[in-house]
Write a protein that holds these residues in place. Structure first.
Motif, short mmCIF file in Angstrom:
data_model
loop_
_atom_site.label_atom_id
_atom_site.label_comp_id
_atom_site.label_asym_id
_atom_site.label_seq_id
_atom_site.Cartn_x
_atom_site.Cartn_y
_atom_site.Cartn_z
N GLY A 38 0.78 -1.23 0.00
CA GLY A 38 0.00 0.00 0.00
C GLY A 38 0.81 1.28 0.00
N HIS A 39 2.16 1.19 0.05
CA HIS A 39 3.02 2.37 0.08
C HIS A 39 3.84 2.42 -1.21
CE1 HIS A 39 2.28 3.03 4.41
NE2 HIS A 39 2.36 1.71 4.52
N GLU A 40 3.96 3.63 -1.80
CA GLU A 40 4.84 3.78 -2.95
C GLU A 40 6.28 3.60 -2.50
OE1 GLU A 40 4.46 7.01 -5.58
OE2 GLU A 40 2.30 6.77 -5.88
N PHE A 41 6.97 2.64 -3.11
CA PHE A 41 8.30 2.24 -2.64
C PHE A 41 9.40 2.75 -3.56
CE2 PHE A 41 11.71 -1.04 -2.20
CZ PHE A 41 12.00 -0.82 -0.87
N ALA A 42 9.22 2.63 -4.87
CA ALA A 42 10.25 3.06 -5.81
C ALA A 42 9.63 3.14 -7.20
CB ALA A 42 11.42 2.09 -5.82
N THR A 43 10.19 4.01 -8.03
CA THR A 43 9.81 4.08 -9.44
C THR A 43 11.03 3.73 -10.28
OG1 THR A 43 8.07 5.73 -9.07
CG2 THR A 43 8.95 5.53 -11.30
N MET A 44 10.84 2.78 -11.18
CA MET A 44 11.93 2.30 -12.02
C MET A 44 11.61 2.63 -13.47
SD MET A 44 12.08 -1.44 -10.18
CE MET A 44 13.74 -1.88 -10.72
N VAL A 45 12.62 3.11 -14.20
CA VAL A 45 12.47 3.33 -15.63
C VAL A 45 13.16 2.18 -16.33
CG1 VAL A 45 12.93 4.88 -17.55
CG2 VAL A 45 12.42 5.82 -15.29
N CYS A 46 12.41 1.44 -17.15
CA CYS A 46 12.90 0.15 -17.61
C CYS A 46 12.40 -0.16 -19.01
CB CYS A 46 12.44 -0.94 -16.65
SG CYS A 46 10.64 -1.05 -16.50
N THR A 47 12.85 -1.29 -19.53
CA THR A 47 12.32 -1.86 -20.76
C THR A 47 11.13 -2.74 -20.39
OG1 THR A 47 14.51 -1.84 -21.76
CG2 THR A 47 12.87 -3.28 -22.76
N PRO A 48 9.96 -2.55 -21.01
CA PRO A 48 8.73 -3.23 -20.56
C PRO A 48 8.67 -4.71 -20.95
CG PRO A 48 8.27 -1.90 -22.49
CD PRO A 48 9.70 -1.62 -22.12
N ALA A 49 9.52 -5.50 -20.33
CA ALA A 49 9.49 -6.95 -20.51
C ALA A 49 10.00 -7.61 -19.24
CB ALA A 49 10.37 -7.36 -21.70
N PHE A 50 9.41 -8.74 -18.88
CA PHE A 50 9.79 -9.48 -17.67
C PHE A 50 9.70 -8.57 -16.42
CE2 PHE A 50 12.14 -11.42 -21.21
CZ PHE A 50 11.62 -12.70 -21.16
N LEU A 51 8.60 -7.82 -16.34
CA LEU A 51 8.46 -6.84 -15.26
C LEU A 51 8.32 -7.52 -13.89
CD1 LEU A 51 6.08 -4.26 -16.96
CD2 LEU A 51 8.56 -4.14 -16.69
N LYS A 52 7.62 -8.63 -13.83
CA LYS A 52 7.46 -9.32 -12.55
C LYS A 52 8.82 -9.80 -12.04
CE LYS A 52 3.80 -11.77 -11.85
NZ LYS A 52 2.77 -12.83 -11.83
N GLU A 53 9.62 -10.36 -12.92
CA GLU A 53 10.96 -10.79 -12.52
C GLU A 53 11.77 -9.61 -12.01
OE1 GLU A 53 11.64 -14.48 -15.70
OE2 GLU A 53 12.81 -12.64 -15.86
N MET A 54 11.69 -8.48 -12.69
CA MET A 54 12.46 -7.31 -12.28
C MET A 54 12.05 -6.82 -10.90
SD MET A 54 12.82 -3.61 -14.17
CE MET A 54 11.15 -3.14 -13.68
N VAL A 55 10.75 -6.78 -10.64
CA VAL A 55 10.26 -6.32 -9.33
C VAL A 55 10.72 -7.26 -8.23
CG1 VAL A 55 8.19 -5.95 -7.94
CG2 VAL A 55 8.28 -5.09 -10.29
#
Length: 264
Positions: A38-55
């Motif tokens: 429920g809390h904003e933790f971080a914003t990442m600028v990335c390539t939009p693929a394998f997002l779940k793995e990255m998180v």
């Protein structure tokens, strides 16, 4: 997957005194905000693929989680709005509050004092691997990494990284961000319970202190790069018992730390 990572646009190119119009391929860029319990933790600028793995990899490298199945209650990616919603099995408000705090501490018990993020000291692991690799295998792995990335070949705008055995690549990932590419690898290994202590991390970018610490958090003992290292990265590699090699290009390999793992 390829359509997500690249796009095209018209450009003007100057060649030999003439300007021509053509269609060029560029890599896409995507902001993703992690909402943790429920809390904003971080914003990442990335390539939009394998997002779940990255998180998952990012949260593990930040010391928020250690095991995917045990520590993650749910994870939902809303690509349309650019949010990743993560619920952990235990509440971690203190981790959220301390996320950006720094403190001065010794690295791995050595006397030299350096600045590290608090989570770095908690999660960076000294390598105990007995794995060895030949110089020829280092060169072959780098060639495999470079030739495997169609996105890099099309755009030249991404970093490539792979978890490997001496014989070849096990999994590779690509991203505009150096750290994101490694987080995607880390997340993949956690989600699929791949043990990496005896594996090799092959990377296209410069070995900075942040990249070295990220490799230590993943748990590998050998880091190979196409590019150069920094002195602070090498100091950390010495302390963390990690073998580093750079400038792997053509038939050349420079070994900087713990050379006993790279053999003829």
């Amino acid at each position: 997957m390829k359509d997500q990572m690249i796009t095209t646009r018209k450009i003007h190119t100057y060649i030999d005194g003439e300007v021509i119009e053509k269609v060029d391929t560029v890599v896409t860029e995507f902001p993703l905000t992690i909402v943790l319990n429920g809390h904003e933790f971080a914003t990442m600028v990335c390539t939009p693929a394998f997002l779940k793995e990255m998180v998952i990899g990012f949260l593990a490298s930040e010391g928020v989680i250690r095991l995917f199945k045990r520590d993650i209650a749910s994870i939902t990616i809303d690509e349309d709005k650019g949010f990743a919603y993560v619920e952990t099995t235990t509440k971690i408000e203190q981790t959220i509050q301390e996320h950006t705090k720094r403190f001065i501490g010794s690295c791995c018990g050595k006397s030299r004092q350096s600045f590290y993020f608090q989570n770095d000291v908690k999660t960076a692991k000294s390598s105990m691997t007995k794995r060895t690799i030949s110089y020829e295998q280092c060169i072959n792995l780098m060639e495999q990494l470079q030739s495997s990335s169609s996105t890099f070949q099309a755009t030249g705008g991404v970093h490539n990284a792979a978890i490997c055995s001496p014989e070849g690549m096990i999994v590779s990932r690509t991203d505009i961000g150096r750290h994101n590419a490694l987080d995607k690898l880390y997340g993949h290994c956690l989600m699929n319970e791949i043990h990496v202590q005896d594996k090799i991390l092959v990377f296209s970018g410069r070995i900075s202190s942040e990249i070295l610490l990220k490799a230590a958090k993943i748990g590998v003992g050998i880091l190979l790069s196409k590019s150069a290292p920094t002195e602070l990265a090498l100091q950390a590699a010495e302390d963390l018992n990690i073998t580093t090699a750079g400038f792997i290009r053509g038939n050349r390999v420079n070994v900087y730390t713990h050379p006993e793992r790279i053999v003829l």
